[in-house]
Design a protein around this motif. Structure first.
Motif, mmCIF file in Angstrom:
data_model
loop_
_atom_site.group_PDB
_atom_site.id
_atom_site.type_symbol
_atom_site.label_atom_id
_atom_site.label_comp_id
_atom_site.label_asym_id
_atom_site.label_seq_id
_atom_site.Cartn_x
_atom_site.Cartn_y
_atom_site.Cartn_z
ATOM 1 N N ILE A 296 -12.206 -44.997 13.941
ATOM 2 C CA ILE A 296 -10.652 -45.545 14.031
ATOM 3 C C ILE A 296 -9.814 -44.223 13.492
ATOM 4 N N MET A 297 -10.212 -43.556 12.662
ATOM 5 C CA MET A 297 -9.449 -42.681 12.138
ATOM 6 C C MET A 297 -9.479 -41.519 13.120
ATOM 7 N N MET A 298 -10.763 -41.185 13.553
ATOM 8 C CA MET A 298 -10.586 -40.271 14.873
ATOM 9 C C MET A 298 -9.845 -40.627 15.966
ATOM 10 N N ILE A 299 -9.970 -42.079 16.425
ATOM 11 C CA ILE A 299 -9.229 -42.457 17.564
ATOM 12 C C ILE A 299 -7.594 -42.155 17.136
ATOM 13 N N LEU A 300 -7.165 -42.297 16.085
ATOM 14 C CA LEU A 300 -5.586 -42.206 15.718
ATOM 15 C C LEU A 300 -5.610 -40.664 15.772
ATOM 16 N N ASP A 301 -6.636 -39.911 15.048
ATOM 17 C CA ASP A 301 -6.209 -38.464 14.973
ATOM 18 C C ASP A 301 -6.134 -37.730 16.392
ATOM 19 N N LYS A 302 -7.022 -38.218 17.264
ATOM 20 C CA LYS A 302 -6.737 -37.678 18.739
ATOM 21 C C LYS A 302 -5.993 -38.541 19.592
ATOM 22 N N GLN A 303 -5.105 -39.316 19.039
ATOM 23 C CA GLN A 303 -4.261 -40.066 20.205
ATOM 24 C C GLN A 303 -3.637 -39.245 20.979
ATOM 25 N N GLN A 304 -2.994 -38.064 20.621
ATOM 26 C CA GLN A 304 -2.433 -37.187 21.692
ATOM 27 C C GLN A 304 -3.394 -36.751 22.605
ATOM 28 N N ASN A 305 -4.581 -36.488 22.278
ATOM 29 C CA ASN A 305 -5.606 -36.291 23.342
ATOM 30 C C ASN A 305 -5.762 -37.213 24.206
ATOM 31 N N SER A 306 -5.967 -38.387 23.624
ATOM 32 C CA SER A 306 -6.228 -39.532 24.555
ATOM 33 C C SER A 306 -5.134 -39.664 25.529
ATOM 34 N N LYS A 307 -3.844 -39.627 25.322
ATOM 35 C CA LYS A 307 -2.832 -39.643 26.138
ATOM 36 C C LYS A 307 -2.988 -38.665 27.123
ATOM 37 N N THR A 308 -3.207 -37.364 26.940
ATOM 38 C CA THR A 308 -3.352 -36.547 27.831
ATOM 39 C C THR A 308 -4.516 -36.874 28.689
ATOM 40 N N LEU A 309 -5.598 -37.185 28.178
ATOM 41 C CA LEU A 309 -6.859 -37.649 29.082
ATOM 42 C C LEU A 309 -6.493 -39.049 30.184
ATOM 43 N N PHE A 310 -5.646 -39.676 29.372
ATOM 44 C CA PHE A 310 -5.162 -40.946 30.354
ATOM 45 C C PHE A 310 -4.228 -40.572 31.271
ATOM 46 N N SER A 311 -3.490 -39.596 31.019
ATOM 47 C CA SER A 311 -2.432 -39.021 31.936
ATOM 48 C C SER A 311 -3.104 -38.299 33.210
ATOM 49 N N LEU A 312 -4.225 -37.687 32.905
ATOM 50 C CA LEU A 312 -5.130 -37.067 34.033
ATOM 51 C C LEU A 312 -6.063 -37.803 34.692
ATOM 52 N N GLY A 313 -5.927 -39.248 34.408
ATOM 53 C CA GLY A 313 -6.729 -40.123 35.413
ATOM 54 C C GLY A 313 -7.821 -40.619 34.543
ATOM 55 N N THR A 314 -8.123 -40.504 33.384
ATOM 56 C CA THR A 314 -9.187 -41.056 32.484
ATOM 57 C C THR A 314 -8.882 -42.673 32.258
ATOM 58 N N THR A 315 -9.938 -43.499 32.592
ATOM 59 C CA THR A 315 -9.378 -44.861 32.338
ATOM 60 C C THR A 315 -9.675 -45.304 30.829
ATOM 61 N N ILE A 316 -9.036 -46.340 30.788
ATOM 62 C CA ILE A 316 -9.237 -46.857 29.073
ATOM 63 C C ILE A 316 -10.886 -47.435 29.024
ATOM 64 N N LYS A 317 -11.673 -47.756 30.002
ATOM 65 C CA LYS A 317 -13.102 -48.023 29.935
ATOM 66 C C LYS A 317 -13.669 -46.606 29.501
ATOM 67 N N GLU A 318 -13.335 -45.537 30.172
ATOM 68 C CA GLU A 318 -13.975 -44.203 29.758
ATOM 69 C C GLU A 318 -13.537 -43.754 28.428
ATOM 70 N N LEU A 319 -12.211 -43.947 28.144
ATOM 71 C CA LEU A 319 -11.874 -43.340 26.718
ATOM 72 C C LEU A 319 -12.672 -44.270 25.542
ATOM 73 N N ARG A 320 -12.745 -45.586 25.916
ATOM 74 C CA ARG A 320 -13.616 -46.465 24.976
ATOM 75 C C ARG A 320 -15.032 -45.720 24.838
ATOM 76 N N ARG A 321 -15.565 -45.417 26.022
ATOM 77 C CA ARG A 321 -16.878 -44.919 26.080
ATOM 78 C C ARG A 321 -17.188 -43.567 25.450
ATOM 79 N N ILE A 322 -16.040 -42.789 25.424
ATOM 80 C CA ILE A 322 -16.029 -41.596 24.628
ATOM 81 C C ILE A 322 -16.288 -41.678 22.946
ATOM 82 N N TYR A 323 -15.373 -42.646 22.498
ATOM 83 C CA TYR A 323 -15.516 -42.788 21.178
ATOM 84 C C TYR A 323 -16.872 -43.755 20.627
ATOM 85 N N PHE A 324 -17.126 -44.763 21.774
ATOM 86 C CA PHE A 324 -18.633 -45.151 21.621
ATOM 87 C C PHE A 324 -19.704 -44.219 21.374
ATOM 88 N N ILE A 325 -19.650 -43.338 22.305
ATOM 89 C CA ILE A 325 -20.897 -42.327 22.434
ATOM 90 C C ILE A 325 -20.727 -41.508 21.184
#
Length: 401
Positions: A296-325
Motif C-alpha cells: 500500500i505504501m508502494m502504491i501511494l509512492d508510485k501514484q503518479q506513475n500509476s496515473k501515467t500508466l493509466f493515461s497510456l491505456g493500462t487498465t485498473i485490472k493490469e495495475l492491480r496485477r502489477i502490485y499483486f505480482i
C-alpha cells in the motif's frame, strides 16, 4: 512480454525517492526471510526429535507383533509355529511372556515388568545394542535389568544374594483352603548378569530372563505366551505378512505394525508437530501484514506513475496485477532465501553437531524435502493472500486523486 510482470520487476529493483518507504520495504523483506527460516528450522528440529524419540521405542518394538485379542496370554501350538516359519517374507520370530512384578533386594523394592524371552528375541529386536555392561547370561537363573532399576535397587552383578522377583499367585479358592502358612505369591531368584540402557522410562521398566523361567513363575505351560515378535525381510510386504500371520494364528490375536504398537506416541508427536507449525504460521500471518502495508505504501509512492500508466491505456485490472505480482515476488523471494538460510543451518548441524543436548549428544535434526515444500507453500499462499488484499486498493478514485 508480460507487461504487469515487467513493471513489477522494475518496481522490485528500483528504490523509492522516499527513504521511509525503502526502510519499510527492507524490514518487510527481512521479516519474511527470518520467519520462513525459523519455520523451516523448527520443523526440521521436530522431525529430528520425532525420529530420535521413536528410535528408543523401536529398540524393543519389532516389525510386527502378535498380542492376545482378549486376556493377557494366548496359546501357540507346535503346528502353528511350523506354519509361521513357512510364511514368505518373515525372517524370524520370538516368543515372550511378561507380567508386572515386585522386585526386591536388601530392603529396597520397586515395581517393574518381568519379561521372559526365547533364544530368538535378541535377533528379532534391537535389544542387543542396548546392553550397557555385562552380558545376557549363560546360566539358568540369570537376568538383565535396566540401569534405572540397577541404580534404584543397587543390585551388584553376579552376587551371591540374588534379586527377588515376586508375583501374586493365581486365585484358586480362599486363603484358608491354601493354608495360612502358604505365601500369596510366587518368587523367582535372579542373578544380574547384565544391565541395559535406553532412556529413563524404559530403563526402569523391564527385567529380561529366559522364557521357561517366567512361564514357570506365572504357572503357565510352555505353549502360553503374551506376545510373538516378528522380524521381516527387508523387501517384505508388511500387509501381506500380517495377513499371513493372522491366517495362521486366527482371531485369538491382534497383529500390530510398529506404528500401531506406539500409536499414542506417534499421535502425541504428530500433534506437537502440527501445533508448532500452526503457531509459527500464525507468526508468519502477523508478519505478512507488513507485506500488505508495504505494498500500500508502494502504491501511494508510485501514484503518479500509476496515473501515467493509466493515461497510456493500462487498465485498473493490469495495475492491480502489477502490485499483486510485486507482492508475490517479494514474499516468494524472501521465503526462498529464508529456506536456504535454514537449510544451511540444518546441514551444518547434521555435519558438525555444533548445538549439543549433552557434551556427547548433538541436538537431533532432520533435513526433509517435504518440510521445504511445506514452508515454501505456506509462504506463497500467505503471500498470495497478502498481495491480493493490498492490490485490491487500486481503484479509479485512487488514480484520479
Amino acid at each position: 512480454m508480460n507487461f504487469p510482470l515487467y513493471i513489477a520487476k522494475r518496481y522490485l529493483r528500483s528504490k523509492s525517492s522516499q527513504n521511509a518507504v525503502n526502510i519499510i520495504n527492507f524490514i518487510t523483506f527481512l521479516v519474511i526471510v527470518i520467519g520462513s527460516a525459523a519455520l523451516f528450522i523448527v520443523l526440521s528440529a521436530f522431525a529430528g526429535l520425532k525420529t530420535f524419540s521413536l528410535s528408543f521405542s523401536n529398540t524393543f518394538d519389532p516389525d510386527l507383533k502378535a498380542l492376545p485379542a482378549t486376556g493377557k496370554v494366548f496359546s501357540i501350538s507346535q503346528e502353528e509355529q511350523d506354519q509361521l516359519k513357512n510364511i514368505q517374507g518373515l525372517a524370524n520370530y520370538a516368543k515372550e511372556l511378561e507380567e508386572r512384578a515386585y522386585l526386591t533386594y536388601k530392603e529396597k523394592s520397586t515395581i517393574a515388568y518381568i519379561k521372559g524371552v526365547d533364544e530368538n528375541y535378541r535377533s528379532v529386536t534391537g535389544v542387543d545394542s542396548t546392553l550397557y555392561f555385562g552380558n545376557w547370561g549363560n546360566s539358568e537363573f540369570e537376568g538383565v535389568i535396566g540401569i534405572g532399576i540397577y541404580n534404584l535397587l543397587g543390585v551388584p552383578m553376579n552376587n551371591r544374594q540374588p534379586l527377588e522377583v515376586l508375583v501374586p499367585k493365581p486365585g484358586k479358592g480362599s486363603l484358608s483352603q491354601q493354608g495360612f502358612n502358604s505365601k500369596p505369591y510366587d518368587e523367582l531368584p535372579l542373578t544380574v548378569s547384565g544391565v541395559y540402557a535406553v532412556e529413563e522410562n524404559l530403563d526402569k521398566k523391564y527385567v529380561f530372563t529366559q522364557l521357561p523361567l517366567v512361564q514357570d513363575l506365572l504357572q503357565k505351560d510352555s505353549a502360553e505366551v503374551s506376545g510373538i515378535n516378528f522380524k521381516l525381510d527387508e523387501k517384505a510386504d508388511v500387509e501381506a505378512v500380517r495377513e499371513a500371520v493372522k491366517t495362521v494364528l486366527g482371531d485369538k490375536v491382534l497383529v500390530l505394525s510398529r506404528r500401531e504398537q506406539n500409536n499414542s506416541l506417534y499421535r502425541m508427536l504428530n500433534t506437537e508437530n502440527l501445533a508448532t507449525y500452526l503457531i509459527f504460521t500464525l507468526v508468519l500471518i502477523i508478519a505478512l501484514f507488513n507485506v500488505v502495508g508495504a505494498i500500500i505504501m508502494m502504491i501511494l509512492d508510485k501514484q503518479q506513475n500509476s496515473k501515467t500508466l493509466f493515461s497510456l491505456g493500462t487498465t485498473i485490472k493490469e495495475l492491480r496485477r502489477i502490485y499483486f505480482i510485486q507482492g508475490l515476488l517479494v514474499t516468494s523471494f524472501g521465503g526462498l532465501i529464508g529456506v536456504l538460510i535454514g537449510s544451511l543451518l540444518i546441514i551444518s548441524q547434521l555435519l558438525f553437531g555444533w548445538l549439543k543436548i549433552t557434551p556427547s549428544l548433538a541436538y537431533p535434526v532432520e533435513y526433509s524435502v517435504m518440510n521445504l515444500f511445506i514452508v515454501m507453500g505456506t509462504i506463497v499462499v500467505l503471500g498470495f493472500i497478502s498481495a491480493k488484499i493490498a492490490s485490491s486498493r487500486i481503484s479509479k478514485k485512487l488514480i484520479s486523486i
